[in-house]
Structures are given as C-alpha cells and as structure tokens.
Motif scaffolding. Structure first.
Motif, PDB file in Angstrom:
ATOM      1  N   UNK A  51       9.417  16.424 112.775  1.00 17.22           N
ATOM      2  CA  UNK A  51       9.889  15.585 111.672  1.00 17.22           C
ATOM      3  C   UNK A  51       8.746  14.754 111.097  1.00 17.22           C
ATOM      4  N   UNK A  52       7.965  14.151 111.968  1.00 19.40           N
ATOM      5  CA  UNK A  52       6.855  13.311 111.527  1.00 19.40           C
ATOM      6  C   UNK A  52       5.856  14.117 110.705  1.00 19.40           C
ATOM      7  N   UNK A  53       5.513  15.310 111.182  1.00 19.04           N
ATOM      8  CA  UNK A  53       4.551  16.155 110.482  1.00 19.04           C
ATOM      9  C   UNK A  53       5.077  16.622 109.131  1.00 19.04           C
ATOM     10  N   UNK A  54       6.402  16.675 108.993  1.00 15.41           N
ATOM     11  CA  UNK A  54       7.012  17.091 107.720  1.00 15.41           C
ATOM     12  C   UNK A  54       7.212  15.918 106.761  1.00 15.41           C
ATOM     13  N   UNK A  55       6.787  14.730 107.167  1.00 19.27           N
ATOM     14  CA  UNK A  55       6.920  13.570 106.307  1.00 19.27           C
ATOM     15  C   UNK A  55       8.278  12.900 106.351  1.00 19.27           C
ATOM     16  N   UNK A  56       9.080  13.218 107.369  1.00 17.21           N
ATOM     17  CA  UNK A  56      10.412  12.617 107.522  1.00 17.21           C
ATOM     18  C   UNK A  56      10.264  11.210 108.107  1.00 17.21           C
ATOM     19  N   UNK A  57      11.066  10.267 107.633  1.00 14.76           N
ATOM     20  CA  UNK A  57      11.082   8.908 108.174  1.00 14.76           C
ATOM     21  C   UNK A  57      11.752   8.926 109.552  1.00 14.76           C
ATOM     22  N   UNK A  58      11.123   8.290 110.551  1.00 15.49           N
ATOM     23  CA  UNK A  58      11.676   8.250 111.902  1.00 15.49           C
ATOM     24  C   UNK A  58      12.372   6.914 112.159  1.00 15.49           C
ATOM     25  N   UNK A  59      13.627   6.978 112.566  1.00 12.03           N
ATOM     26  CA  UNK A  59      14.449   5.802 112.847  1.00 12.03           C
ATOM     27  C   UNK A  59      14.824   5.791 114.327  1.00 12.03           C
ATOM     28  N   UNK A  60      14.593   4.657 115.004  1.00 12.35           N
ATOM     29  CA  UNK A  60      14.733   4.579 116.463  1.00 12.35           C
ATOM     30  C   UNK A  60      15.621   3.399 116.848  1.00 12.35           C
ATOM     31  N   UNK A  61      16.682   3.685 117.584  1.00  6.95           N
ATOM     32  CA  UNK A  61      17.526   2.669 118.200  1.00  6.95           C
ATOM     33  C   UNK A  61      17.526   2.940 119.698  1.00  6.95           C
ATOM     34  N   UNK A  62      16.779   2.158 120.491  1.00 11.45           N
ATOM     35  CA  UNK A  62      16.669   2.457 121.930  1.00 11.45           C
ATOM     36  C   UNK A  62      18.015   2.592 122.629  1.00 11.45           C
ATOM     37  N   UNK A  63      19.004   1.763 122.229  1.00 11.59           N
ATOM     38  CA  UNK A  63      20.351   1.872 122.798  1.00 11.59           C
ATOM     39  C   UNK A  63      20.291   1.880 124.323  1.00 11.59           C
ATOM     40  N   UNK A  90      22.001  16.667 128.421  1.00 15.08           N
ATOM     41  CA  UNK A  90      20.728  16.546 129.130  1.00 15.08           C
ATOM     42  C   UNK A  90      19.953  17.853 129.172  1.00 15.08           C
ATOM     43  N   UNK A  91      20.586  18.955 128.796  1.00  7.16           N
ATOM     44  CA  UNK A  91      20.013  20.284 128.995  1.00  7.16           C
ATOM     45  C   UNK A  91      19.561  20.958 127.706  1.00  7.16           C
ATOM     46  N   UNK A  92      19.547  20.225 126.595  1.00  2.86           N
ATOM     47  CA  UNK A  92      19.052  20.791 125.342  1.00  2.86           C
ATOM     48  C   UNK A  92      17.574  21.155 125.484  1.00  2.86           C
ATOM     49  N   UNK A  93      17.228  22.359 125.063  1.00  2.02           N
ATOM     50  CA  UNK A  93      15.852  22.833 125.184  1.00  2.02           C
ATOM     51  C   UNK A  93      15.173  22.933 123.820  1.00  2.02           C
ATOM     52  N   UNK A  94      13.839  22.854 123.839  1.00  7.45           N
ATOM     53  CA  UNK A  94      13.067  22.923 122.598  1.00  7.45           C
ATOM     54  C   UNK A  94      13.354  24.215 121.837  1.00  7.45           C
ATOM     55  N   UNK A  95      13.545  25.308 122.564  1.00  6.37           N
ATOM     56  CA  UNK A  95      13.790  26.599 121.920  1.00  6.37           C
ATOM     57  C   UNK A  95      15.120  26.636 121.173  1.00  6.37           C
ATOM     58  N   UNK A  96      16.012  25.685 121.444  1.00 14.45           N
ATOM     59  CA  UNK A  96      17.324  25.642 120.793  1.00 14.45           C
ATOM     60  C   UNK A  96      17.341  24.770 119.538  1.00 14.45           C
ATOM     61  N   UNK A  97      16.219  24.142 119.207  1.00 12.94           N
ATOM     62  CA  UNK A  97      16.175  23.241 118.063  1.00 12.94           C
ATOM     63  C   UNK A  97      16.189  24.001 116.741  1.00 12.94           C
ATOM     64  N   UNK A  98      16.848  23.442 115.760  1.00 14.04           N
ATOM     65  CA  UNK A  98      16.855  23.978 114.399  1.00 14.04           C
ATOM     66  C   UNK A  98      15.765  23.233 113.621  1.00 14.04           C
ATOM     67  N   UNK A  99      14.540  23.775 113.627  1.00 12.95           N
ATOM     68  CA  UNK A  99      13.418  23.081 113.008  1.00 12.95           C
ATOM     69  C   UNK A  99      13.531  23.025 111.486  1.00 12.95           C
ATOM     70  N   UNK A 100      14.217  23.983 110.900  1.00 11.63           N
ATOM     71  CA  UNK A 100      14.412  23.952 109.457  1.00 11.63           C
ATOM     72  C   UNK A 100      15.262  22.744 109.073  1.00 11.63           C
ATOM     73  N   UNK A 101      16.302  22.488 109.838  1.00 16.03           N
ATOM     74  CA  UNK A 101      17.171  21.334 109.603  1.00 16.03           C
ATOM     75  C   UNK A 101      16.382  20.035 109.784  1.00 16.03           C
ATOM     76  N   UNK A 102      15.508  20.008 110.780  1.00 17.92           N
ATOM     77  CA  UNK A 102      14.713  18.810 111.071  1.00 17.92           C
ATOM     78  C   UNK A 102      13.742  18.502 109.935  1.00 17.92           C
TER      79      UNK A 102
END
Length: 387
Positions: free
Chosen positions: A219-231, A178-190
């Motif tokens: 991801x969207x801006x980089x042209x990556x396909x977005x897959x969503x499972x609400x779960x 629950x505590x993941x922050x935006x600053x911790x994201x690996x945007x290159x991987x995304x």
C-alpha cells in the motif's frame, strides 16, 4: 438486513465453565469445520453462494467506483451480555453481534455513505460465512476475505460494567484470522485503495504478521495513505513488553494514527496522556495526523502545523464496544474523499465533530456493528446538539 437478526444465547453454568481450556491454552490446534446435519450443510452452501463479488450500493453501482478505504485485520463474533454490571459467569444470556475493529470500521464507513473493502480471514464455518454476508449486506467489498477449513472463526465474550465499559475474553487458539498468509492477499485491491487502515492485533502471530507487513508495504509503495489504530488488547499478547514493542515497530510508517488516553499511558510507560509534550513524543516526522480519543469528552488532534480539541456529544451509555471504530470510520470516510482536510484546521475540526458524533451514537446500542450509525443519524444528532 442481516444485522437486525440478532441471537440471544443462554448458557447454563456447567456448560459455560466446561471449556476454559479453549481460552487459556496456547497449543496450536486444527479443527475441521463440520456440519452436524444436512440442514446445517445446506445453510453453509447457501451462504457461500451469496457472498461472492463486490458489494453494491443501493442504486446497483459498485461501491469501489469512488475512493475507498481498505480495512485489514480481524472480524469475529462478539457475545455481549444482555445485562450490564455482571461477570461473564453470572450473565444470564448473551447477544451475538458481529465485530472486530477493522471490520467495524469498514462497515461504519459504508453506513456513512462511503466506500470500503475488507481483507481478513474467517473460519469455513457458519459464523465465517455469516460475517462475509454481513459485509456484503452492508455494501462492503468482501472480495479480500479468505476462509480457513482448519480453524474456527474467532469469538469474544464481552463483560459490560454498569457504565457500559468493557472487558474481553477471547477464544483464539488459533482462530482463522491469525492464519492469513501473504499468498492469500489481494494486492490489486490493496494498491487501488485511497486509505489502508489496520490495527495491531494482526501483528501478534505468524503467518498473519507477515501478511500484515506485506500488505502495508504494498500500500505504501502504491501511494496509499496508511491509517493505524493500535486497538490495544493486552490479553491477546504474550506480554506487555512484547505488545509495546510490536505496536511501535510499525509506528513510523503510518500517515494517520488514532490512539486512546489509555494507550498513551501504555506506550509511554506511564506518562501523563493529557500533557501535549508527552503526546508529541508519539508524533513521528512523517505523520500527517495524530488523533487522541477521550470518550465522551471528544478528541484531540495534532498535525505539524496545528493542534486542538473538539468536544464530544453527551449521551446515555449502554455499551462502549465499537465507539472508537465508529470514530475512525467517521473521520476516514471524509478523508477518503478529501485529503486536503489535513491542511485546513477549520474543516478538520468539522470532520472531527462528525466523527465524535459517530462514536457517541454507537455507545447507545449494544454490540459494535449493529450500533454503527448512518450519516443521516449523525447529522440529526449534530443538529440537536446545536439547538
């Protein structure tokens, strides 16, 4: 492999009942990850030293050389009762099993011979490092994982009915995911992923909600396909209305959506999930594929140009945990290599038959990640089904 080393835990009645406040309280707490002995500290140190770097395939090559699916969200420990049909209080023992829907999908894809990566946060504790190592052992790129020194890895106790259906009790108060922050994201991987897959649990609280939205936007801006499972996991949300609102708040950004019959009923406030007109209400203009899973009956599929049903495989059910995630892994593993499946109904149906088999095989074993099948096992099951 690490997944084969399962642990059975026995809880006496007084011990199990002594901690209900950990589940029901909404007070934010901060718990330092500590070791009770030098041997425990040594185990943590060894775990840390083993989890760095990209996972490698069996031939030593990087799993990220081919198009990969990046899964974002929670990874946790499921405690599954060793005896079905009993309440949590009456269960004599529980088997520890790694889980968490996005992590299940990542491992499922790798088991099927595909490439995958995971972004999420766990506690800086033995469970957290164990989970990171499980990803690496299963050829999942774990470079996007982060470790929180002030919060524990999430736990979920699962009740199994005699038919293998599940109910959950979660320990997140808060948990590290629950505590993941935006600053911790690996945007290159995304940005380098072919498909970015996520659920809705990461939308429940900040700061993870903002991290989720930022990752999906990148991801969207980089042209990556977005897959969503609400779960959908209602006990984790403040209210049903809040869950419905947040789940639908990101609906129109997804390219691929997978939902269950129960989730259709929930999102449409009680409408018939078997009515195609009802399902079509959930099909937004930019959606490429909407999938509806129906357990042992298989799945339905909807695109702008065609729709239909693919029947499932009938198997003896032990535990349905992870079946939907195995299905998602099955279809995404194929779409990552060939998105043209979305325009070819015959080939899409073959891919969905494969995905249905992935889900069916998973319900034959307790736990989520331990039950995810290999490509060889799926092909064998499909061959037997046509004989």
């Amino acid at each position: 492999m690490a997944l084969q080393a399962t642990t059975t835990l026995c809880f006496s009645g007084p011990t199990f009942r002594s901690t209900p406040h950990s589940f029901t309280s909404k007070r934010r707490i901060s718990i330092k990850a500590t070791s009770s002995s030098s041997s425990s500290s040594s185990r943590l140190s060894n775990s840390r030293s083993n989890l760095k770097g990209r996972a490698l395939s069996s031939d030593g090559s990087s799993t990220q050389e081919s198009p990969y699916v990046l899964c974002f969200g929670e990874m946790l420990i499921d405690f599954v009762p060793t005896t079905s049909g009993l309440s949590l209080a009456d269960a004599p023992a529980f088997k520890k099993a790694p889980g968490g829907a996005p992590a299940n999908v990542a491992v499922g894809i790798a088991r099927l011979g595909g490439s995958s990566a995971f972004i999420g946060k766990v506690g800086e504790d033995e469970f957290g490092y164990m989970l990171a190592n499980i990803l690496k052992d299963n050829n999942v790129n774990n470079e996007g994982m982060r470790f929180d020194p002030g919060a524990r890895t999430a736990l979920a106790f699962v009740t199994l009915t005699s038919e293998g259906e599940r109910e959950f009790m979660f320990y997140r108060n808060p948990s590290a995911d629950m505590l993941l922050e935006e600053s911790e994201l690996d945007f290159d991987l995304i940005k380098k992923a072919k498909i970015f897959h996520y659920g809705s649990i990461s939308l429940i609280t900040e700061p993870c909600k903002s991290a989720h939205i930022a990752a999906a936007k990148a991801a969207k801006e980089a042209g990556v396909i977005l897959s969503y499972d609400p779960n959908l996991r209602l006990p984790l949300w403040p209210s049903a209305d809040n869950a419905r609102e947040e789940i639908l708040s990101i609906w129109d950004t997804a390219d691929i959506i997978k939902i269950s019959e129960e989730e259709i009923v929930f999102l449409t406030k009680g409408e018939d999930p078997y009515d195609d007109n009802v399902v079509r209400k959930l099909f937004h203009p930019k959606l490429k594929l909407l999938l509806v899973t129906e357990g042992p009956e298989g799945c339905r599929y909807y695109t702008k140009d065609f729709s239909g049903r693919v029947h499932g495989l009938k198997v003896d059910v032990v535990d349905t945990t992870g079946a939907g995630d195995a299905f998602v892994a099955g279809i995404l593993s194929q779409l990552a290599n060939d998105l043209s499946l979305l325009q070819d109904e015959e080939r899409l149906r073959e891919a969905l038959m494969f995905a249905n088999a992935c889900g069916a095989l998973t319900v034959k074993v307790r736990g989520a990640i331990p039950a995810l099948p290999t490509k060889e096992a799926v092909h064998e099951a499909l061959l037997k089904a046509v004989v």
